[in-house]
Scaffold this motif. Structure first.
Motif, PDB file in Angstrom:
ATOM      1  N   ARG A   2      -6.103   2.951  11.978  1.00 39.65           N
ATOM      2  CA  ARG A   2      -5.792   3.567  10.691  1.00 39.65           C
ATOM      3  C   ARG A   2      -4.298   3.773  10.604  1.00 39.65           C
ATOM      4  O   ARG A   2      -3.592   3.704  11.575  1.00 39.65           O
ATOM      5  N   CYS A  11      -5.512   7.174   6.054  1.00 42.16           N
ATOM      6  CA  CYS A  11      -6.515   6.129   5.874  1.00 42.16           C
ATOM      7  C   CYS A  11      -7.717   6.472   6.748  1.00 42.16           C
ATOM      8  O   CYS A  11      -7.577   7.156   7.761  1.00 42.16           O
ATOM      9  N   VAL A  12      -8.861   5.959   6.389  1.00 36.42           N
ATOM     10  CA  VAL A  12     -10.043   6.144   7.230  1.00 36.42           C
ATOM     11  C   VAL A  12      -9.972   5.164   8.403  1.00 36.42           C
ATOM     12  O   VAL A  12      -9.339   4.111   8.318  1.00 36.42           O
ATOM     13  N   TRP A  13     -10.606   5.523   9.504  1.00 33.62           N
ATOM     14  CA  TRP A  13     -10.701   4.610  10.631  1.00 33.62           C
ATOM     15  C   TRP A  13     -11.509   3.400  10.190  1.00 33.62           C
ATOM     16  O   TRP A  13     -12.555   3.539   9.549  1.00 33.62           O
ATOM     17  N   HIS A  14     -11.018   2.193  10.514  1.00 34.75           N
ATOM     18  CA  HIS A  14     -11.719   0.986  10.104  1.00 34.75           C
ATOM     19  C   HIS A  14     -11.309  -0.188  10.986  1.00 34.75           C
ATOM     20  O   HIS A  14     -10.378  -0.101  11.777  1.00 34.75           O
ATOM     21  N   ILE A  49       0.849  -1.185   0.000  1.00 34.66           N
ATOM     22  CA  ILE A  49       0.000   0.000   0.000  1.00 34.66           C
ATOM     23  C   ILE A  49       0.887   1.238   0.000  1.00 34.66           C
ATOM     24  O   ILE A  49       1.828   1.333   0.779  1.00 34.66           O
ATOM     25  N   SER A  59      -1.773  12.523   3.485  1.00 31.58           N
ATOM     26  CA  SER A  59      -3.070  11.844   3.428  1.00 31.58           C
ATOM     27  C   SER A  59      -3.197  10.892   4.609  1.00 31.58           C
ATOM     28  O   SER A  59      -2.249  10.692   5.357  1.00 31.58           O
ATOM     29  N   ASP A  79     -10.779  -4.505  10.394  1.00 32.86           N
ATOM     30  CA  ASP A  79     -10.688  -5.507   9.334  1.00 32.86           C
ATOM     31  C   ASP A  79     -11.491  -6.771   9.600  1.00 32.86           C
ATOM     32  O   ASP A  79     -11.686  -7.576   8.693  1.00 32.86           O
ATOM     33  N   LEU A  98       0.666   5.229   0.540  1.00 32.66           N
ATOM     34  CA  LEU A  98      -0.159   6.314   1.047  1.00 32.66           C
ATOM     35  C   LEU A  98       0.534   7.621   0.690  1.00 32.66           C
ATOM     36  O   LEU A  98       1.696   7.836   1.050  1.00 32.66           O
ATOM     37  N   CYS A 120       4.660   9.933   9.911  1.00 33.74           N
ATOM     38  CA  CYS A 120       3.710   8.882   9.560  1.00 33.74           C
ATOM     39  C   CYS A 120       3.466   7.997  10.786  1.00 33.74           C
ATOM     40  O   CYS A 120       4.418   7.523  11.410  1.00 33.74           O
TER      41      CYS A 120
END
Length: 78
Positions: free
Chosen positions: A78, A26-29, A18, A24, A31, A20, A51
């Motif tokens: 994230r 990532c959205v909170w998620h 990935i 920018s 898995d 990034l 980062c």
């Protein structure tokens, strides 16, 4: 990479790379469901001090120095 991971007794299912973009996020998620055991092995290849990998309670810079990190992905992150 998968062969090296398997040689240490782990059973990798897949791998992905990935990228990034700078500035920018990532959205909170999550898995997998919180009641299920879910772990991923993160191996940073190129990163910078700005980062971070974040959970609801932690924020950590994952160094790209050859280190690998097991991350519980059944928690929001994230």
């Amino acid at each position: 990479i998968l062969e090296v991971i398997a040689s240490h007794g782990l059973s990798p299912h897949r791998a992905r790379v990935i990228r990034l973009a700078a500035q920018s996020a990532c959205v909170w998620h999550r898995d997998c469901p919180s009641d299920r055991y879910g772990v991923r092995l993160h191996v940073p290849i190129l990163t910078n001090q700005g980062c971070f990998f974040e959970t609801e309670t932690e924020r950590e810079h994952l160094k790209a120095d050859g280190s690998a990190y097991f991350i519980f992905v059944n928690r929001i992150h994230r």
